[in-house]
Enzyme design. Structure first.
Site, PDB file in Angstrom:
ATOM      1  CB  SER A   1     -39.247  15.206  36.339  1.00 33.64           C
ATOM      2  OG  SER A   1     -38.675  15.244  37.638  1.00 33.64           O
TER       3      SER A   1
ATOM      4  CE  LYS B   1     -37.567  15.458  63.314  1.00 27.13           C
ATOM      5  NZ  LYS B   1     -37.649  14.149  62.658  1.00 27.13           N
TER       6      LYS B   1
END
Length: 289
Positions: free
Chosen positions: A119, A171
């Protein structure tokens, strides 16, 4: 009581002394290591350096500083990246990858996977001239993930609810207080897809791989070193000292002199590691009894 006080008074005195003078003792130890116990390299100027990338990559500043110093140091002719990390956040991993790319433009870099190079840590070292790996190392996991718990049922059972005042439709994207809406999930999926495409493109470019066959080497698969070599994610299966010899040869130095940490840094790191290992051993021993 007097007998007990007399019996334990030496122990109490020792702990009292340590408590009062411990900082002074550490300070004196550091001074001793700096001035009395010099590094064994003597006057020889280091021309090779090892930079370690270990643990979760959540902050790139320490590694970036070491890479920057190696890039600017004209005496350093080659760098070995020792990587043993499961990855981490995308931004710091990308930052390290870009720094390694700039470093490689100045001097040779070899990445050595000493345990795990997956990763974000694979991303970090992908721009090296060569990637070598321990036979038992895990390589790859080229993928991106965003995840969060959904605690709405638990909150409902214990009588907790949320109140929200927000500006901006997205948000609350990624909130763990409730299930994500289909619109929120779609936004997160687009973000993950763009991040993944960037990751795959950068790996394909650095490793000269066919991006149209990315499902063979990406798709978040984790490979053992031999399989990672087969699909092109590493150059060879190796061992640590062979990797050191490789960068010594690639750098072209006549007499390899590896840059070592100062004696007091090694001593303090040894003390810290020994303390952590002792704690782990104590906990493990207690568990199996």
């Amino acid at each position: 009581m007097n007998f007990l006080k007399l019996l334990f008074s030496p122990i109490v005195a020792i702990f009292k002394f340590i408590n009062e003078y411990f900082k002074t003792m550490i300070f004196l130890l550091i001074l001793f290591l700096i001035f009395i116990y010099p590094d064994s390299k003597g006057v020889h100027t280091p021309n090779l350096v090892q930079i370690d990338i270990s643990g979760m990559i959540l902050d790139s500043q320490k590694t970036l500083k070491e890479i920057h110093e190696a890039t600017k140091d004209d005496h350093i002719k080659g760098v070995l990246l020792f990587i043993d990390s499961p990855g981490g956040a995308l931004a710091p991993s990308t930052e390290i990858a870009m720094a390694v790319k700039k470093l490689r433009a100045e001097k040779p870099v070899i990445a050595y996977a000493g345990g795990t190079m997956t990763s974000g840590s694979y991303y970090s070292g992908v721009n090296s001239n060569k990637i070598l790996a321990n036979p038992g190392s895990f390589i790859g996991s080229i993928g991106v993930i965003i995840q969060a718990p959904n605690i709405s049922e638990l909150a409902s059972k214990i009588g907790i609810s949320q109140q929200v005042v927000k500006a901006g439709e997205f948000k609350e994207v990624g909130t763990f207080a409730r299930e994500w809406s289909s619109i929120e999930r779609n936004e997160l999926e687009k973000l993950v897809k763009k991040s993944y495409d960037m990751f795959v493109k950068d790996v394909a470019t650095a490793r000269n791989l066919d991006i149209n066959k990315s499902l063979e080497w990406a798709n978040a698969r984790v490979f053992l070193a031999s399989d990672a070599k087969r699909v092109g994610l590493i150059d060879d299966v190796s061992d640590y000292y062979s990797a050191r010899k490789e960068i010594e040869s690639l750098s072209g130095v006549a007499t390899p002199v590896w840059k070592e940490k100062h004696a007091y840094e090694r001593a303090l790191e040894g003390i810290f590691k020994e303390g952590v290992n002792s704690l782990i051993n104590a906990v493990f021993t207690n568990k199996i009894r």
